[in-house]
Write a protein that holds these residues in place. Structure first.
Motif, PDB file in Angstrom:
ATOM      1  N   THR A   1       0.836  -1.197   0.000  1.00  0.00           N
ATOM      2  CA  THR A   1       0.000   0.000   0.000  1.00  0.00           C
ATOM      3  C   THR A   1       0.875   1.254   0.000  1.00  0.00           C
ATOM      4  OG1 THR A   1      -0.067   0.076   2.407  1.00  0.00           O
ATOM      5  CG2 THR A   1      -1.757  -1.261   1.295  1.00  0.00           C
ATOM      6  N   PRO A   2       0.310   2.409  -0.311  1.00  0.00           N
ATOM      7  CA  PRO A   2       1.084   3.662  -0.225  1.00  0.00           C
ATOM      8  C   PRO A   2       1.656   3.913   1.166  1.00  0.00           C
ATOM      9  CG  PRO A   2      -0.897   4.002  -1.480  1.00  0.00           C
ATOM     10  CD  PRO A   2      -1.008   2.619  -0.914  1.00  0.00           C
ATOM     11  N   GLU A   3       0.929   3.440   2.206  1.00  0.00           N
ATOM     12  CA  GLU A   3       1.435   3.601   3.569  1.00  0.00           C
ATOM     13  C   GLU A   3       2.711   2.800   3.783  1.00  0.00           C
ATOM     14  OE1 GLU A   3      -1.606   2.948   2.756  1.00  0.00           O
ATOM     15  OE2 GLU A   3      -2.756   4.699   3.445  1.00  0.00           O
ATOM     16  N   ASP A   4       2.753   1.592   3.203  1.00  0.00           N
ATOM     17  CA  ASP A   4       3.960   0.775   3.334  1.00  0.00           C
ATOM     18  C   ASP A   4       5.153   1.439   2.650  1.00  0.00           C
ATOM     19  OD1 ASP A   4       2.534  -1.154   4.718  1.00  0.00           O
ATOM     20  OD2 ASP A   4       1.995  -2.258   2.899  1.00  0.00           O
ATOM     21  N   LYS A   5       4.885   2.010   1.482  1.00  0.00           N
ATOM     22  CA  LYS A   5       5.965   2.706   0.775  1.00  0.00           C
ATOM     23  C   LYS A   5       6.479   3.893   1.584  1.00  0.00           C
ATOM     24  CE  LYS A   5       4.502   1.485  -3.918  1.00  0.00           C
ATOM     25  NZ  LYS A   5       4.087   2.020  -5.239  1.00  0.00           N
ATOM     26  N   ALA A   6       5.577   4.609   2.250  1.00  0.00           N
ATOM     27  CA  ALA A   6       5.973   5.748   3.063  1.00  0.00           C
ATOM     28  C   ALA A   6       6.824   5.309   4.255  1.00  0.00           C
ATOM     29  CB  ALA A   6       4.747   6.510   3.549  1.00  0.00           C
ATOM     30  N   LYS A   7       6.449   4.148   4.870  1.00  0.00           N
ATOM     31  CA  LYS A   7       7.225   3.635   6.009  1.00  0.00           C
ATOM     32  C   LYS A   7       8.648   3.245   5.582  1.00  0.00           C
ATOM     33  CE  LYS A   7       3.288   1.889   8.670  1.00  0.00           C
ATOM     34  NZ  LYS A   7       2.624   0.669   9.207  1.00  0.00           N
ATOM     35  N   GLU A   8       8.748   2.604   4.406  1.00  0.00           N
ATOM     36  CA  GLU A   8      10.075   2.211   3.913  1.00  0.00           C
ATOM     37  C   GLU A   8      10.941   3.435   3.635  1.00  0.00           C
ATOM     38  OE1 GLU A   8      11.465  -0.711   3.621  1.00  0.00           O
ATOM     39  OE2 GLU A   8       9.702  -1.758   4.405  1.00  0.00           O
ATOM     40  N   ALA A   9      10.327   4.466   3.062  1.00  0.00           N
ATOM     41  CA  ALA A   9      11.071   5.698   2.794  1.00  0.00           C
ATOM     42  C   ALA A   9      11.526   6.360   4.091  1.00  0.00           C
ATOM     43  CB  ALA A   9      10.207   6.662   1.991  1.00  0.00           C
ATOM     44  N   ALA A  10      10.665   6.337   5.111  1.00  0.00           N
ATOM     45  CA  ALA A  10      11.022   6.924   6.405  1.00  0.00           C
ATOM     46  C   ALA A  10      12.175   6.160   7.048  1.00  0.00           C
ATOM     47  CB  ALA A  10       9.813   6.943   7.335  1.00  0.00           C
ATOM     48  N   LYS A  11      12.149   4.817   6.928  1.00  0.00           N
ATOM     49  CA  LYS A  11      13.243   4.012   7.483  1.00  0.00           C
ATOM     50  C   LYS A  11      14.567   4.313   6.787  1.00  0.00           C
ATOM     51  CE  LYS A  11      10.526   0.033   9.070  1.00  0.00           C
ATOM     52  NZ  LYS A  11      10.294  -1.427   8.892  1.00  0.00           N
ATOM     53  N   ALA A  12      14.518   4.468   5.458  1.00  0.00           N
ATOM     54  CA  ALA A  12      15.730   4.769   4.700  1.00  0.00           C
ATOM     55  C   ALA A  12      16.285   6.136   5.086  1.00  0.00           C
ATOM     56  CB  ALA A  12      15.444   4.717   3.206  1.00  0.00           C
ATOM     57  N   ALA A  13      15.379   7.114   5.266  1.00  0.00           N
ATOM     58  CA  ALA A  13      15.813   8.451   5.666  1.00  0.00           C
ATOM     59  C   ALA A  13      16.424   8.437   7.062  1.00  0.00           C
ATOM     60  CB  ALA A  13      14.631   9.415   5.610  1.00  0.00           C
ATOM     61  N   ALA A  14      15.821   7.672   7.974  1.00  0.00           N
ATOM     62  CA  ALA A  14      16.352   7.582   9.328  1.00  0.00           C
ATOM     63  C   ALA A  14      17.735   6.931   9.337  1.00  0.00           C
ATOM     64  CB  ALA A  14      15.390   6.800  10.216  1.00  0.00           C
ATOM     65  N   ALA A  15      17.903   5.897   8.514  1.00  0.00           N
ATOM     66  CA  ALA A  15      19.210   5.232   8.430  1.00  0.00           C
ATOM     67  C   ALA A  15      20.266   6.178   7.879  1.00  0.00           C
ATOM     68  CB  ALA A  15      19.104   3.991   7.556  1.00  0.00           C
ATOM     69  N   SER A  16      19.879   7.004   6.886  1.00  0.00           N
ATOM     70  CA  SER A  16      20.817   7.972   6.315  1.00  0.00           C
ATOM     71  C   SER A  16      21.230   9.012   7.347  1.00  0.00           C
ATOM     72  CB  SER A  16      20.187   8.653   5.098  1.00  0.00           C
ATOM     73  OG  SER A  16      21.047   9.633   4.569  1.00  0.00           O
ATOM     74  N   VAL A  17      20.256   9.501   8.142  1.00  0.00           N
ATOM     75  CA  VAL A  17      20.545  10.494   9.176  1.00  0.00           C
ATOM     76  C   VAL A  17      21.464   9.892  10.241  1.00  0.00           C
ATOM     77  CG1 VAL A  17      19.545  11.866  11.033  1.00  0.00           C
ATOM     78  CG2 VAL A  17      18.445  11.817   8.791  1.00  0.00           C
ATOM     79  N   SER A  18      21.217   8.637  10.597  1.00  0.00           N
ATOM     80  CA  SER A  18      22.056   7.973  11.601  1.00  0.00           C
ATOM     81  C   SER A  18      23.489   7.837  11.106  1.00  0.00           C
ATOM     82  CB  SER A  18      21.484   6.586  11.930  1.00  0.00           C
ATOM     83  OG  SER A  18      20.181   6.695  12.463  1.00  0.00           O
ATOM     84  N   ALA A  19      23.643   7.509   9.818  1.00  0.00           N
ATOM     85  CA  ALA A  19      24.988   7.375   9.257  1.00  0.00           C
ATOM     86  C   ALA A  19      25.717   8.712   9.273  1.00  0.00           C
ATOM     87  CB  ALA A  19      24.913   6.833   7.832  1.00  0.00           C
ATOM     88  N   VAL A  20      25.000   9.802   8.929  1.00  0.00           N
ATOM     89  CA  VAL A  20      25.607  11.131   8.937  1.00  0.00           C
ATOM     90  C   VAL A  20      26.020  11.526  10.352  1.00  0.00           C
ATOM     91  CG1 VAL A  20      25.176  13.577   8.554  1.00  0.00           C
ATOM     92  CG2 VAL A  20      24.405  11.906   6.865  1.00  0.00           C
ATOM     93  N   LYS A  21      25.145  11.236  11.333  1.00  0.00           N
ATOM     94  CA  LYS A  21      25.464  11.574  12.715  1.00  0.00           C
ATOM     95  C   LYS A  21      26.676  10.787  13.214  1.00  0.00           C
ATOM     96  CE  LYS A  21      20.908  13.103  14.292  1.00  0.00           C
ATOM     97  NZ  LYS A  21      19.789  12.832  15.236  1.00  0.00           N
TER      98      LYS A  21
END
Length: 262
Positions: A16-36
């Motif tokens: 569903t579109p909600e699942d796609k949004a959750k996956e995108a949020a997880k990817a963004a969080a992982a990217s922020v964690s790597a930068v930090k």
């Protein structure tokens, strides 16, 4: 495009579109964690500053100065501290400097100079400015030539040259690379000067009635770290080396390729 399914379907789910949004949020969080994590690693890198305590053991190098201005030689010792040892951010920085000699005539200003320079080293930051400041000091009694024909305007200037060589050895100063065209030009000028000298020699030996006034052929031999230049050469204002000769009515440097005629 049609896709043929050759294996038995055991189950399925609808994205569903909600699942796609959750996956995108997880990817963004992982990217922020790597930068930090990267920023944290950089923040933990120790840079040179005045609060760093002196270790029990330091790595040092000692340089000898034999100047015609002094009867005894001077020995310059520069000790370095290693920061972030064993990591990819390992740095070697100058920490202190000492100058020793049997000559005590200038003891007080030598002690003052070494203490000030050591304080600048421990302060951190870009300490390479010391090189230019020291090399710009001129002795009112006149300078001298050190081994290799390089002109030194003063004893302090030679100390600055030693500091420069040391900072180059630990990677704080990098020599500008000479282009292939510049190397070819220098080699061409040296070859032309040697050929001109050989021609003069052949003219002298071919006729006994010819009287030659002035210097005969002066060999220019290139060594691993530099070259020995003719005794009649003068100082080049560009590289401060006694390698400036007269070629075809034009002052030409056999060390750096400088020519007064362009």
């Amino acid at each position: 495009m049609a896709v043929k399914i050759e294996k038995k379907i055991k189950g399925y789910s609808v994205v569903t579109p909600e699942d796609k949004a959750k996956e995108a949020a997880k990817a963004a969080a992982a990217s922020v964690s790597a930068v930090k994590a990267e920023e944290l690693a950089v923040d933990n890198v120790i840079q040179m500053h005045e609060r760093i305590e002196r270790p029990e053991i330091l790595i040092g190098s000692t340089y000898k100065i034999k100047s015609p201005l002094f009867e005894h030689a001077l020995y310059v010792t520069i000790n370095d501290i290693v920061l972030n040892a064993g990591t990819e951010h390992e740095l070697r920085r100058p920490f202190e400097i000492f100058i020793n000699s049997k000559n005590m005539d200038h003891f007080q200003w030598i002690v003052a100079l070494t203490r000030i320079m050591s304080a600048v080293f421990r302060k951190g930051g870009d300490v390479t400015f010391l090189v230019d400041e020291m090399k710009a000091v001129f002795d009112p009694r006149g300078g001298y030539f050190k081994a290799g024909g390089v002109y030194m305007p003063s004893l302090v200037a030679e100390m600055g040259a030693i500091v420069e060589d040391h900072l180059k050895s630990i990677g704080m100063i990098h020599d500008p690379e000479i282009s292939d065209a510049q190397r070819a030009l220098i080699a061409e000028k040296r070859a032309a000067y040697e050929q001109r000298g050989a021609k003069k020699n052949s003219e002298v030996t071919s006729s006994a009635t010819i009287t030659v006034v002035g210097p005969r052929n002066e060999d220019v031999t290139v060594t691993g770290d530099g070259a020995s230049f003719p005794p009649s050469a003068t100082v080049c204002h560009k590289c401060s080396t006694k390698a400036l000769v007269l070629m075809d009515g034009c002052a030409t440097c056999l060390n750096c390729g400088y020519s007064k005629c362009g």
